[in-house]
Design an enzyme around this catalytic site. Structure first.
Site, PDB file in Angstrom:
ATOM      1  N   ASP A  47       0.878  -1.159   0.000  1.00 19.59           N
ATOM      2  CA  ASP A  47       0.000   0.000   0.000  1.00 19.59           C
ATOM      3  C   ASP A  47       0.926   1.222   0.000  1.00 19.59           C
ATOM      4  OD1 ASP A  47      -2.062   1.783   0.043  1.00 19.59           O
ATOM      5  OD2 ASP A  47      -3.187   0.759   1.610  1.00 19.59           O
TER       6      ASP A  47
HETATM    7  C1  BGC Z   1      -5.056   3.203  -0.017  1.00 22.56           C
HETATM    8  C2  BGC Z   1      -5.058   2.201  -1.179  1.00 22.56           C
HETATM    9  C3  BGC Z   1      -4.764   2.916  -2.466  1.00 22.56           C
HETATM   10  C4  BGC Z   1      -3.450   3.660  -2.336  1.00 22.56           C
HETATM   11  C5  BGC Z   1      -3.056   4.417  -3.583  1.00 22.56           C
HETATM   12  C6  BGC Z   1      -3.801   4.047  -0.005  1.00 22.56           C
HETATM   13  O1  BGC Z   1      -3.878   5.076   0.937  1.00 22.56           O
HETATM   14  O2  BGC Z   1      -5.174   2.500   1.192  1.00 22.56           O
HETATM   15  O3  BGC Z   1      -6.292   1.533  -1.263  1.00 22.56           O
HETATM   16  O4  BGC Z   1      -4.738   1.991  -3.527  1.00 22.56           O
HETATM   17  O5  BGC Z   1      -3.549   4.599  -1.281  1.00 22.56           O
HETATM   18  O6  BGC Z   1      -3.885   5.496  -3.775  1.00 22.56           O
END
Ligand code: BGC
Length: 812
Positions: free
Chosen positions: A223
Site C-alpha cells: 500500500d
Molecule cells: C489506499 C489504497 C490505495 C493507495 C493508492 C492508499 O492510501 O489505502 O487503497 O490503492 O492509497 O492510492
C-alpha cells in the site's frame, strides 16, 4: 515470453538494476529498464473507476457503483462485465495495473471503507472479487487484490495490530484473497496494518499461505508508503515498494545485499516477479502489446444504468412500488440527495466522473409531461462546504467558469498559471522555485446571508474574500496518512456575510513546506435555509402530491477512507424529515443513498424503502427505471443491517494500546447475529424484487464425499404478477459438531429468472471448502464426517427448506 526467456533477461541485470525494479519511479509508475526492453508499468486506483496517473478534474472517468452495490448484485456475470469496463478504462488511459478489488470484510458497520468492500461474508466477497478480477484481467490488464489482510477498519490504520485466531484468519479473512489467487489475480497489495505483531509488508503471511500454499506467482505491492524498513520487508515475501522514487529500499537494499543481510536470491525472486508481471501486462519486449484491444463493452452507459437497478435492494414495499408511469399523478421529490446524489465514497479511490445523472433530472425525464414533479430540498443533511467549481464561480483572468490556479515564487512572482474547473487541486502544477500555490475565483452569491469559505491543506494558508481575511494561520501536518495528506486534508473555515448579487473575489494561498504534500482545496458553502422551514415546506408538498419520494443518505464526512464512522444515524435532521413526510402522505417511498449500513428508525412508517448504495454516474436513470418498474430492484443485502448500532454484535474498530482484537472469531455478520439470537433490521441476503416466489422443494444428495463439489437443487415458482429474478441461497449447519462453528453459514447461491406462474430450478454448487475447518493444531484443513444440515431460502433469516447430507471422508 517464456519463463526461460525472462530468466535470461534477469541475468543481464546487475544487483543495482534489479533493486531499481523493485520501487516506483513516480507515484504511479514503476521504472523502465531499457537494457532488457522493460517499459514502465502505470498503476492506478480502482475500484469504482480508473483515475489514471493524476488527480485532474479535467480527466474524466467512468464511475461504477461502489463495491457494496456490486456485491449486492449477487451476479458474477454482471460484476465481470463491470470489470471489463474497468479494463477498457485502463486501456484508454494507458494503465496496466488497477488497484482493485478491495477484499477486506464488513466486520463492523462503522468501518470507514465499508462502501469500498463487498460483504460481511467471505464466500460472497470471494465470488464478487473473483468476478471483478476476471473482468479486469480479461484484456491484459492486471488487477490488485487489496489490502492483504485484515485491514477491515480505518482507526489507526497505518499502525493497528490485528489479533485473531488462526482459524478465523484462514476461514474468514484470508478466504477472499485465496479465491483471488485461484482466479489468477496478478498483484496483491500488502496493507498498512499489522497482523500478529508484524506489519503486512514484513508479515510471514506473504510467504505462507500466499506464495507457497496458494502458489501466487505475481507481485506483492505495498500500500502507498507501507514499506517502512529495508531488511525486514525485503526478507518477507514483499516485492514492490510504492510509490517512488523515495523508498526504504533502493541503495539501502543494495547495501543490505552486499553486507549479506539479504540474500541476492531474494532480490532475484522479486525482480523475476516484476518482469513476469510486466510481460503479462505487455510492457516487456516489443512495444505495442499493451495498446488498443477489444474490451467487449459497447454501451457503457446502458451497462452502468442496468447496474444501478441490479444492485438496488428493495428493503420493504407495501405495494406502492413500482409507481405507475402512465398515471403517476403529482410526485413530491424531497431531499438534497435527489439533486446531489452521493455517487462514490471518499478517499484514494475517487474519480472525476464524466457526468452524473441526478435522480431529479431522471425522474423528470421519465415522466415527461405526464406528471408534475415538485422538488423540495428539505433540511441540509450536512453535506458541508463543497469545492469551488465551474457551476459556482469564474476564473478571474479569463472569465471562464471555474478557477485560476497559479504557482508563485518567494516574491509572489507568477511561475505558472492555468484555468481549472475545480477548487480541489490535489496535484497543482508546481514548477521549480514554487513557494506558494494560489487558487482564485470570482463568485456571484446565489443567496444573501453568512457564507462559509474554507481552504484545506497543511502549512501556512490564507483565504480572503474581497481582500477581507477569512482564514489566516499555520496548520502543521499531524498525520502520515497519505489519504489525508494528499487526498483529503483538513479544512480551515471562516464565515462572512454576503449580500446582493455582487461579485466577490476569493483568493486562497497555501505556502508549500516540504513533506506535507501539495494538495489545496478551496470550498464555499452558502447559508442554509432554516431546517424547520425546509421540513415544513417538504411536508406541505408531500401533503398535496399523490406520492412522495424522499432521498436520504450519508455525507462526505461520514463515509471515507482514513476514518471510521462514529454512528449509523443519518446525518442532520433526515430522520425527522422522513417521519414528517410519511405522516403527511401514506404513499411515501424512501430512497437510501449510502454505501454502508445506516439506521432507518422510520422503516415501518413508510410505504417502501429502496437502498441504492453509491450508484455511480448513472444513478438517476437507473433509479428511475426501478421506481417506475422498467427494471426490477434485483439486489440482495451483502451485509446484515442492524436496526440500531447498539444492537450490532460486532462493532469494534478502536484499537486498545494499538491492538484490535477480533475476539468474535468466526462469528461476524449474520453468523454473529445468529449466535447472539437477536434480530437485525434486515438479514444478509434480504431483498424483495417486484414479484413473489414460492420455494417449493429442495433436493440435496443423500451423501457426499469430502473432496468433491456437489449440487443443491431448489425448485421455485414465480407466484407474482411479473417476470423476476430470485436469488436462492444455501446455508450449512453441523449440529452437535465436535468443533466450534457458526450456528449456520453461507455456502453458495444461484439466481434464476421466471415468468409469472413459471417453475424453475436453481442449481447451487457447494464446494468442499464450505465443509472444511482449519485445524490449528495441525495447520491443515480438516473435515468432520457425519450428518450435516442444508438450509435454503431467501436470506440468512428466511430459510424455509432443509435437508440432511451425510459427509463421507474419502481417505479415512
Ligand atoms: C489506499 C489504497 C490505495 C493507495 C493508492 C492508499 O492510501 O489505502 O487503497 O490503492 O492509497 O492510492
Amino acid at each position: 515470453m517464456t519463463e526461460e526467456e525472462r530468466e535470461r533477461l534477469l541475468d543481464k541485470l546487475d544487483l543495482a538494476q534489479k533493486v531499481r525494479l523493485l520501487a516506483g519511479a513516480t507515484t504511479w509508475r514503476t521504472v523502465a529498464e531499457p537494457a532488457v526492453g522493460l517499459r514502465p508499468m502505470v498503476i492506478s486506483d480502482g475500484p469504482v473507476g480508473v483515475r489514471g496517473e493524476s488527480w485532474d478534474e479535467r480527466i474524466a472517468s467512468v464511475l461504477l457503483p461502489s463495491p457494496s452495490a456490486l456485491a449486492a448484485m449477487w451476479d458474477d456475470e454482471l460484476v465481470e462485465r463491470l470489470g471489463n469496463l474497468l479494463a477498457a478504462e485502463a486501456r484508454r488511459k494507458g494503465v496496466h495495473v488497477v488497484l482493485a478489488p478491495t477484499l477486506n470484510l464488513h466486520r463492523s458497520p462503522l468501518g470507514g471503507r465499508h462502501f469500498e468492500c463487498f460483504s460481511e461474508d467471505p464466500e460472497l466477497a470471494a465470488r464478487a472479487g473473483a468476478a471483478l478480477i476476471r473482468g479486469i484481467q480479461a484484456h491484459g490488464v492486471a488487477a490488485a487484490a487489496k489490502h492483504y489482510v485484515a485491514n477491515d477498519s480505518e482507526t489507526e490504520r497505518l499502525t493497528v495490530d490485528v489479533r485473531m485466531s488462526e482459524r478465523a484468519l484462514r476461514e474468514v479473512y484470508l478466504a477472499p484473497f485465496e479465491a483471488a489467487v485461484t482466479a489468477g489475480v496478478r498483484v496483491v497489495m500488502a496493507g498498512y496494518n499489522s497482523v500478529d505483531g508484524a506489519t503486512m509488508t514484513e508479515n510471514p503471511l506473504l510467504a505462507e499461505p500466499l506464495k507457497r500454499r496458494w502458489g501466487f506467482d505475481g507481485v506483492v505491492v505495498s500500500d502507498w508508503g507501507a514499506v517502512r524498513s529495508t531488511v525486514a520487508s525485503a526478507l518477507a515475501a514483499h516485492d514492490l515498494a510504492m510509490p517512488g522514487p523515495q523508498t526504504s529500499w533502493g541503495p539501502a537494499l543494495v547495501r543490505a545485499v552486499q553486507e549479506g543481510a539479504v540474500p541476492s536470491a531474494v532480490v532475484d525472486d522479486k525482480a523475476r516477479r516484476v518482469l513476469r508481471l510486466a510481460d503479462r501486462v505487455g510492457v516487456l519486449g516489443p512495444p505495442g502489446r499493451d495498446q488498443g484491444g477489444r474490451t467487449g463493452v459497447d454501451d457503457e452507459r446502458a451497462l452502468l444504468r442496468r447496474a444501478v437497478a441490479a444492485g438496488s435492494v428493495l428493503l420493504s414495499n407495501d405495494g406502492v412500488l413500482p409507481l405507475d408511469p402512465a398515471a403517476p399523478g403529482t410526485v413530491a421529490v424531497i431531499g438534497t440527495h435527489a439533486v446531489r446524489p452521493r455517487v462514490q465514497g471518499g478517499g484514494s479511490a475517487g474519480v472525476h466522473p464524466r457526468h452524473v445523472v441526478t435522480p431529479l433530472d431522471a425522474l423528470g425525464e421519465a415522466l415527461g409531461d405526464t406528471a408534475r414533479v415538485l422538488h423540495l430540498p428539505g433540511p441540509d443533511p450536512g453535506v458541508g462546504p463543497l469545492p469551488l467549481d465551474d457551476g459556482l464561480c469564474r476564473d478571474p483572468r479569463s472569465g471562464r467558469p471555474g478557477v485560476l490556479v497559479r504557482a508563485l515564487d518567494a516574491d509572489g512572482g507568477e511561475l505558472f498559471a492555468e484555468h481549472r474547473l475545480s477548487g480541489r487541486q490535489l496535484e497543482p502544477p508546481i514548477p521549480p522555485g514554487t513557494e506558494c500555490v494560489e487558487v482564485s475565483a470570482v463568485l456571484t452569491p446565489t443567496v444573501d446571508g453568512v457564507w462559509t469559505f474554507g481552504v484545506a491543506g497543511f502549512g501556512r494558508m490564507t483565504l480572503t474574500v474581497d481582500g477581507r481575511p477569512v482564514v489566516d494561520g499555520t496548520f502543521p501536518r499531524e498525520t502520515d496518512d497519505p489519504a489525508v495528506v494528499h487526498v483529503d486534508p483538513p479544512g480551515r473555515h471562516g464565515r462572512i456575510r454576503l449580500s446582493g448579487a455582487r461579485d466577490v473575489q476569493i483568493v486562497a494561498r497555501r505556502e508549500l513546506d516540504h513533506d506535507s504534500g501539495r494538495a489545496v482545496v478551496v470550498t464555499a458553502e452558502p447559508p442554509a435555509p432554516p431546517a424547520d422551514t425546509a421540513i415544513a415546506e417538504a411536508v406541505e408538498a408531500a401533503r398535496t402530491c399523490d406520492s412522495a419520494i424522499v432521498f436520504v443518505g450519508t455525507t462526505p464526512d461520514s463515509e471515507s477512507e482514513g476514518r471510521d464512522r462514529q454512528e449509523l444515524a443519518l446525518p442532520g435532521r433526515q430522520d425527522e424529515l422522513v417521519r414528517a413526510v410519511a405522516a403527511a402522505n401514506p404513499r411515501t417511498v424512501v430512497v437510501v443513498n449510502a454505501g454502508s449500513p445506516v439506521e432507518l428508525p422510520w422503516r415501518r412508517e413508510v410505504a417502501a424503502v429502496l437502498l441504492c448504495w453509491f450508484p455511480g454516474q448513472e444513478a438517476g436513470s437507473g433509479l428511475a427505471d426501478v421506481l417506475f418498474g422498467a427494471a426490477e430492484p434485483a439486489g440482495r443485502l451483502p451485509t446484515t443491517w442492524a436496526a440500531r448500532l447498539a444492537d450490532a454484535p460486532v462493532t469494534g474498530t478502536r484499537p486498545i494500546g494499538g491492538v484490535l482484537d477480533y475476539d468474535e472469531g468466526l462469528h461476524i455478520g449474520h453468523r454473529a447475529w445468529l449466535r447472539a439470537g437477536t434480530e437485525p433490521a434486515y438479514w444478509f441476503g434480504h431483498g424483495l424484487g417486484y414479484t413473489t416466489w414460492d420455494h417449493e422443494r429442495l433436493d440435496a444428495p443423500a451423501a457426499v464425499d469430502d473432496d468433491v463439489p456437489w449440487t443443491v437443487r431448489v425448485h421455485v415458482r414465480n407466484t407474482g404478477p411479473r417476470r423476476g429474478r430470485e436469488v436462492v441461497q444455501v446455508y450449512l449447519a453441523k449440529p452437535g459438531s465436535a468443533v466450534e462453528r457458526p450456528v449456520r453459514w453461507f455456502a453458495g447461491f444461484a439466481a434464476v429468472e421466471a415468468d409469472p406462474g413459471e417453475r424453475v430450478t436453481a442449481e447451487i454448487g457447494v464446494s468442499p471448502r464450505a465443509l472444511r475447518h482449519w485445524c490449528e493444531a495441525e495447520a491443515a484443513w480438516h473435515v468432520e464426517p457425519g450428518v450435516w444440515h442444508v438450509l435454503t431460502g431467501r436470506s440468512a433469516g428466511d430459510l424455509g427448506l432443509t435437508a440432511t447430507v451425510l459427509l463421507r471422508r474419502r481417505n479415512a
